[in-house]
Design a protein around this motif. Structure first.
Motif, PDB file in Angstrom:
ATOM      1  N   ILE A   1      15.126  18.937 -19.572  1.00 33.48           N
ATOM      2  CA  ILE A   1      14.791  20.459 -19.392  1.00 33.48           C
ATOM      3  C   ILE A   1      14.292  20.527 -18.056  1.00 33.48           C
ATOM      4  O   ILE A   1      13.521  19.856 -17.570  1.00 33.48           O
ATOM      5  N   LEU A   2      14.612  21.732 -17.487  1.00 32.69           N
ATOM      6  CA  LEU A   2      14.145  22.011 -16.063  1.00 32.69           C
ATOM      7  C   LEU A   2      13.061  23.292 -16.201  1.00 32.69           C
ATOM      8  O   LEU A   2      13.286  24.417 -16.932  1.00 32.69           O
TER       9      LEU A   2
ATOM     10  N   SER B   1      26.499  21.540 -18.318  1.00 31.90           N
ATOM     11  CA  SER B   1      26.597  19.939 -18.709  1.00 31.90           C
ATOM     12  C   SER B   1      25.799  20.043 -20.058  1.00 31.90           C
ATOM     13  O   SER B   1      24.705  20.640 -20.165  1.00 31.90           O
ATOM     14  N   LYS B   2      25.988  19.129 -20.767  1.00 26.62           N
ATOM     15  CA  LYS B   2      25.552  18.970 -22.179  1.00 26.62           C
ATOM     16  C   LYS B   2      24.078  18.248 -21.889  1.00 26.62           C
ATOM     17  O   LYS B   2      23.451  18.450 -22.914  1.00 26.62           O
ATOM     18  N   TYR B   3      23.878  17.617 -21.045  1.00 24.08           N
ATOM     19  CA  TYR B   3      22.630  16.922 -20.567  1.00 24.08           C
ATOM     20  C   TYR B   3      21.671  18.024 -19.963  1.00 24.08           C
ATOM     21  O   TYR B   3      20.682  17.650 -19.652  1.00 24.08           O
ATOM     22  N   PHE B   4      22.090  18.850 -19.404  1.00 28.80           N
ATOM     23  CA  PHE B   4      21.171  19.926 -18.999  1.00 28.80           C
ATOM     24  C   PHE B   4      20.896  20.742 -20.490  1.00 28.80           C
ATOM     25  O   PHE B   4      21.804  21.850 -20.825  1.00 28.80           O
ATOM     26  N   LEU B   5      19.911  20.584 -21.022  1.00 31.26           N
ATOM     27  CA  LEU B   5      19.427  21.138 -22.276  1.00 31.26           C
ATOM     28  C   LEU B   5      19.021  22.742 -22.090  1.00 31.26           C
ATOM     29  O   LEU B   5      19.216  23.487 -23.087  1.00 31.26           O
ATOM     30  N   GLY B   6      18.317  22.976 -21.047  1.00 35.07           N
ATOM     31  CA  GLY B   6      17.625  24.329 -20.868  1.00 35.07           C
ATOM     32  C   GLY B   6      16.763  24.380 -19.609  1.00 35.07           C
ATOM     33  O   GLY B   6      16.323  23.472 -18.931  1.00 35.07           O
ATOM     34  N   LEU B   7      16.567  25.745 -19.240  1.00 33.44           N
ATOM     35  CA  LEU B   7      15.594  25.944 -18.081  1.00 33.44           C
ATOM     36  C   LEU B   7      14.280  26.921 -18.760  1.00 33.44           C
ATOM     37  O   LEU B   7      14.805  27.966 -19.212  1.00 33.44           O
ATOM     38  N   VAL B   8      13.174  26.508 -18.221  1.00 31.42           N
ATOM     39  CA  VAL B   8      11.849  27.397 -18.801  1.00 31.42           C
ATOM     40  C   VAL B   8      11.691  28.353 -17.358  1.00 31.42           C
ATOM     41  O   VAL B   8      11.427  27.501 -16.334  1.00 31.42           O
ATOM     42  N   THR B   9      11.283  29.307 -17.656  1.00 31.62           N
ATOM     43  CA  THR B   9      10.584  30.190 -16.575  1.00 31.62           C
ATOM     44  C   THR B   9       9.706  31.059 -17.082  1.00 31.62           C
ATOM     45  O   THR B   9       9.360  31.015 -18.476  1.00 31.62           O
ATOM     46  N   ILE B  10       8.908  32.069 -16.252  1.00 32.00           N
ATOM     47  CA  ILE B  10       7.683  32.650 -16.589  1.00 32.00           C
ATOM     48  C   ILE B  10       7.815  33.896 -16.726  1.00 32.00           C
ATOM     49  O   ILE B  10       7.094  34.640 -17.058  1.00 32.00           O
ATOM     50  N   HIS B  11       9.171  34.753 -16.280  1.00 31.65           N
ATOM     51  CA  HIS B  11       9.393  36.128 -16.464  1.00 31.65           C
ATOM     52  C   HIS B  11      10.953  36.440 -16.647  1.00 31.65           C
ATOM     53  O   HIS B  11      11.540  35.894 -16.212  1.00 31.65           O
ATOM     54  N   ASP B  12      10.916  37.650 -17.292  1.00 32.19           N
ATOM     55  CA  ASP B  12      12.451  38.062 -17.573  1.00 32.19           C
ATOM     56  C   ASP B  12      13.146  38.487 -16.475  1.00 32.19           C
ATOM     57  O   ASP B  12      14.442  38.339 -16.076  1.00 32.19           O
ATOM     58  N   LYS B  13      12.430  38.888 -15.332  1.00 32.48           N
ATOM     59  CA  LYS B  13      13.089  39.218 -13.901  1.00 32.48           C
ATOM     60  C   LYS B  13      13.803  37.686 -13.474  1.00 32.48           C
ATOM     61  O   LYS B  13      14.774  37.874 -12.859  1.00 32.48           O
ATOM     62  N   LEU B  14      12.922  36.789 -13.568  1.00 33.95           N
ATOM     63  CA  LEU B  14      13.205  35.297 -13.138  1.00 33.95           C
ATOM     64  C   LEU B  14      14.735  34.912 -13.840  1.00 33.95           C
ATOM     65  O   LEU B  14      15.476  34.356 -13.314  1.00 33.95           O
ATOM     66  N   LYS B  15      14.502  35.160 -15.157  1.00 34.67           N
ATOM     67  CA  LYS B  15      15.662  35.044 -16.046  1.00 34.67           C
ATOM     68  C   LYS B  15      17.020  35.539 -15.481  1.00 34.67           C
ATOM     69  O   LYS B  15      17.836  35.061 -15.571  1.00 34.67           O
TER      70      LYS B  15
END
Length: 304
Positions: A41-42, A64-78
Motif C-alpha cells: 500500500i502506498l 498490478s495485484k501487488y499494488f493493493l491501494g493508495l492512501v491520500t488526504i484529500h478528494d482533490k488529490l484523489k
C-alpha cells in the motif's frame, strides 16, 4: 563499485522475511515490491504527482495485484490519481492522525510541565510547534506578537526549526521580537509536554499565495492540528477549508481570518470558552488516531 540502491535493499529485506504486507511512503520501494510480488500500500500527499518521475512509474503499475491501494488526504488529490490511471477502488482518502496514547501519558498539569521545560510559571504562553519554513505561518505569529508587545505577561513560544531558520525569523523584517522565545527542533516524545505547557496553541497559515510554496493549503491535513487537539488546549487557527473540515468555529477551535491579536486577548479572559473548545477538540481527535486510521486502511485494502 556503486552500492546497491537502498530502497532495493529494503524491498529485498521485506521479501526475505516473507512479510504479508508493506505500507510505504517512498516510491521506489513500492516499485521494487511489485517486482518482488510483495503486496504493498502506498501513501502519498503529492499535489503534483505528474511532475514526479518515480511516482509516475509506480502509478503505471497500479493495476498490478501487488499494488493493493493508495492512501491520500484529500478528494482533490484523489481526483489527480484517478486521472493518472489509478483504479477508483484502489484509492482511499483519510485525514492525517495522532498517537493519542503518547499525549494521554503526559500530565495535564501546566505547572508540572513548565517546571520540567523551564517555562516561566508567571507568563501566559501562546505556542506554535512545527516547521519554520516560509509559508508555515511564522510571519503571522511574529506580526501578532509585535502587536501584543506591550502585554508584558504574554510570551510567544515558537518550537521547531534549525539554527538557520531561527536566525532568519529572529530578524524578520529587521525587527526585534522581545516577547518571542525560539526553541529549536525537539524530539517527538517531547512535543506533548511542550504543547500541554501552553495556555493557547496557535496555528496561523499564510493565505497569501506568495508564501505557500511549501504546501498546498487546498489539500493539507496537518499532523500539527491533531497534536494540538490531543493536548486539551484551546486552538486559534486560520479560517481555511481544510481546517474547517475538522474544527468548528467556537465549538472545537477559534477560526480567524485576521486580527489574531484581538482573538488571543478575548480568549484569555473567557475561561468558559477555553474549556469548551479544548474539551470538544479532544473528544473529536479520538476519531483521528493512528490506530483507527490503520484499521480503516487494512479493512479497505487487506481484507484477507
Amino acid at each position: 563499485k556503486r552500492s546497491l540502491d537502498p530502497e532495493k535493499k529494503i524491498s529485498q529485506y521485506i521479501k526475505s522475511k516473507n512479510f504479508d504486507l508493506c505500507f510505504a511512503r517512498t516510491y521506489n520501494v513500492v516499485k521494487y515490491n511489485i517486482e518482488n510480488k510483495i503486496p504493498t500500500i502506498l501513501e502519498t500527499h503529492s499535489s503534483s504527482p505528474e511532475k514526479i518521475k518515480n511516482l509516475i512509474e509506480v502509478l503505471n503499475l497500479s493495476r498490478s495485484k501487488y499494488f493493493l491501494g493508495l492512501v491520500t488526504i484529500h478528494d482533490k488529490l484523489k481526483e489527480n490519481f484517478l486521472k493518472l490511471g489509478v483504479p477508483k477502488e484502489k484509492l482511499l482518502v483519510l485525514e492525517d492522525a495522532v498517537d493519542l496514547e503518547k499525549f494521554d501519558l503526559v500530565s495535564d498539569n501546566i505547572e508540572k510541565n513548565r517546571k520540567k521545560l523551564s517555562i516561566p510559571l508567571s507568563k501566559i504562553v501562546v505556542m506554535y510547534c512545527g516547521s519554520l519554513k516560509v509559508g508555515k505561518g511564522i510571519s503571522s505569529i511574529l506580526k501578532t506578537a509585535k502587536k501584543l508587545e506591550n502585554k508584558n505577561d504574554i510570551l510567544f513560544y515558537i518550537i521547531g526549526g534549525n539554527e538557520d531558520e531561527i536566525n532568519f525569523w529572529k530578524n524578520f523584517n529587521g525587527l526585534n521580537y522581545r516577547n518571542v522565545i525560539f526553541k529549536s527542533f525537539v524530539e517527538g516524545f517531547q512535543v506533548p509536554q511542550y504543547l500541554k505547557s501552553a495556555n493557547i496553541l496557535f496555528m496561523p497559515y499564510e493565505t497569501n499565495n506568495n508564501f505557500n510554496s511549501v504546501m498546498d493549503l487546498e489539500t493539507t491535513s496537518p499532523i500539527k492540528l491533531f497534536e494540538y487537539m490531543a493536548s486539551k488546549k484551546p486552538i486559534i487557527t486560520s479560517n481555511i477549508k481544510t481546517i474547517k473540515k475538522v474544527l468548528k468555529n467556537h465549538e472545537s477551535g477559534i477560526l480567524v481570518d485576521d486580527k489574531f491579536e484581538n482573538v488571543i486577548l478575548d480568549l484569555l479572559v473567557d475561561d468558559k470558552l477555553c474549556s469548551k473548545i479544548s474539551s470538544q477538540a479532544y473528544q473529536k481527535v479520538k476519531n483521528y488516531t493512528y490506530n483507527k486510521r490503520c484499521t480503516t486502511i487494512l479493512n479497505v485494502f487487506h481484507k484477507n
